[in-house]
Design an enzyme around this catalytic site. Structure first.
Site, PDB file in Angstrom:
ATOM      1  N   GLU A 171      -2.157   6.152  -0.756  1.00  0.00           N
ATOM      2  CA  GLU A 171      -3.595   6.231  -0.463  1.00  0.00           C
ATOM      3  C   GLU A 171      -3.827   7.549   0.273  1.00  0.00           C
ATOM      4  O   GLU A 171      -4.374   8.499  -0.256  1.00  0.00           O
ATOM      5  CB  GLU A 171      -4.049   5.053   0.387  1.00  0.00           C
ATOM      6  CG  GLU A 171      -5.515   5.114   0.785  1.00  0.00           C
ATOM      7  CD  GLU A 171      -5.923   4.015   1.771  1.00  0.00           C
ATOM      8  OE1 GLU A 171      -7.141   3.868   1.971  1.00  0.00           O
ATOM      9  OE2 GLU A 171      -5.056   3.330   2.345  1.00  0.00           O
ATOM     10  N   ASP A 187     -11.297  -3.568  -1.763  1.00  0.00           N
ATOM     11  CA  ASP A 187     -10.564  -3.234  -0.542  1.00  0.00           C
ATOM     12  C   ASP A 187     -11.153  -3.933   0.677  1.00  0.00           C
ATOM     13  O   ASP A 187     -10.771  -5.043   1.005  1.00  0.00           O
ATOM     14  CB  ASP A 187     -10.523  -1.709  -0.358  1.00  0.00           C
ATOM     15  CG  ASP A 187      -9.392  -1.242   0.551  1.00  0.00           C
ATOM     16  OD1 ASP A 187      -8.599  -2.079   0.995  1.00  0.00           O
ATOM     17  OD2 ASP A 187      -9.294  -0.025   0.798  1.00  0.00           O
ATOM     18  N   HIS A 198       0.853  -1.180   0.000  1.00  0.00           N
ATOM     19  CA  HIS A 198       0.000   0.000   0.000  1.00  0.00           C
ATOM     20  C   HIS A 198       0.896   1.239   0.000  1.00  0.00           C
ATOM     21  O   HIS A 198       1.814   1.351   0.812  1.00  0.00           O
ATOM     22  CB  HIS A 198      -0.867   0.031   1.262  1.00  0.00           C
ATOM     23  CG  HIS A 198      -2.003  -0.927   1.252  1.00  0.00           C
ATOM     24  ND1 HIS A 198      -1.853  -2.258   0.947  1.00  0.00           N
ATOM     25  CD2 HIS A 198      -3.327  -0.747   1.515  1.00  0.00           C
ATOM     26  CE1 HIS A 198      -3.041  -2.859   1.031  1.00  0.00           C
ATOM     27  NE2 HIS A 198      -3.956  -1.961   1.370  1.00  0.00           N
TER      28      HIS A 198
END
Length: 347
Positions: free
Chosen positions: A209, A287, A206
């Site tokens: 974001e 997600d 990740h």
């Protein structure tokens, strides 16, 4: 095929989005735990949870940022204690995925969330893996597991988790990095990812974001990731956008998640179209769908309705999902042929 797709009208687009085959590459299995199953598992396992009803729990899903979501996410995971619990959670997701014409799922799981509570690595992995095996046999869905390290914890704890998981190396295909992004840059785990690369594991993380484009750069250059999960902040750095396009680095974008966590003020403001226009290998994913109000088809249909994306972009996103997946070339061709046939039949 893109020329053919351009003839499909806006009125017929939602049905096309539902029917087209697709891969999901960014799904946290603990984030698919619906309130009804949380309550059922809590009762089965004698776990007390701080909500009186399914409705009260759902009302708590009003998040202002990533951390406010994670607080409830970890509370929900407390009901997972036995191998059957992990199987039931994964099987419920995989059935929903199959209904959305997801033919390939690469599923994230967070073992540290469970081992910290005394649940063994064996329990976690075996339950999830059994559901993946059954999905292939009964649903025609190809599914694999990706072990994620929690970035708010230490590098030492990540190494310990990796060692605990290695006896089950044949049951997961890669590692990722998730949890609280801001203040926990990817380089914190550079040595862990180097070890995983030596072991032949696929690498994702990740980045971008809530964190800055700089986190995407370090995920690429220091962690050597093959995919960036989210990555939507990359549009703030022109050089990064060029790098992502040139190197064909996939982004696993999660539109409804971005909306729920206030990354974008409204869904119509989402930059998915901008990413595609720039030539990036963007994909659509759900997600944590139990918390963010939508599985795969919900993400496609709501995002296309809000942004005005069209059938050729739907085709590109679905094809990107297969190109970005960790399956062999023959499987990618098979799924792309199925996608082509679906578009041709629909037109």
């Amino acid at each position: 095929m893109l020329k053919l797709a351009s003839s499909i009208s806006a009125e017929r687009l939602p049905e096309l989005l539902r029917r087209m085959p697709k891969a999901e590459l960014h799904i946290h299995i603990e984030g698919s735990l619906e309130p009804e199953l949380i309550f059922a598992l809590a009762q089965r396992n004698g776990v007390q949870i701080p909500y009186a009803s399914v409705e009260e729990l759902r009302k708590a899903y009003a998040f202002t940022n990533l951390q406010s979501f994670l607080d409830i996410y970890y509370a929900g995971a407390s009901v997972l204690l036995k191998e059957q619990d992990f199987y039931d959670m994964a099987w419920a997701y995989l059935r929903r995925a199959a209904a959305d014409n997801v033919v390939r799922a690469e599923i994230f799981f967070d073992p540290q969330t469970h081992t910290a509570r005394g649940v063994s690595m064996e329990t976690v992995i075996n339950g999830l893996y059994r559901a993946c095996e059954q999905a292939h046999a009964d649903l025609g869905v190809s599914a694999s597991l990706i072990l994620c390290f929690l970035r708010h914890l230490s590098e030492e704890e990540a190494f310990e988790t990796l060692e605990q998981a290695l006896p089950y190396r044949d049951k997961f295909i890669g590692v990722g990095l998730d949890s609280s992004e801001v203040g926990h840059p990817p380089e914190k785990f550079a040595r862990v990812f180097a070890r995983c690369r030596e072991l032949g594991l696929h690498l994702v993380a990740h980045a971008g974001e809530e964190g800055p484009p700089a986190y995407v750069w370090t995920a690429l250059d220091l962690l050597k990731v093959e995919r960036v999960d989210h990555g939507v902040q990359s549009t703030k750095d022109a050089a990064l956008m060029q790098r992502l396009a040139k190197d064909r680095i996939p982004l696993t974008v999660c539109p409804l998640s971005n909306l729920k966590l206030c990354v974008f003020p409204q869904l119509k403001d989402h930059n998915l179209g901008q990413l595609l226009d720039a030539g990036l290998v963007a994909t659509v994913n759900s997600d944590d769908p139990a918390y963010f109000g939508g599985y795969m088809n919900d993400n496609f249909i709501q995002t296309f309705a809000a942004t005005g994306l069209t059938a050729p972009q739907a085709y590109q996103l679905a094809k990107n999902s297969f190109d970005a997946s960790f399956i062999d070339a023959s499987m990618k061709r098979r799924y792309t042929d199925l996608l082509d046939a679906t578009f041709a039949a629909f037109e």
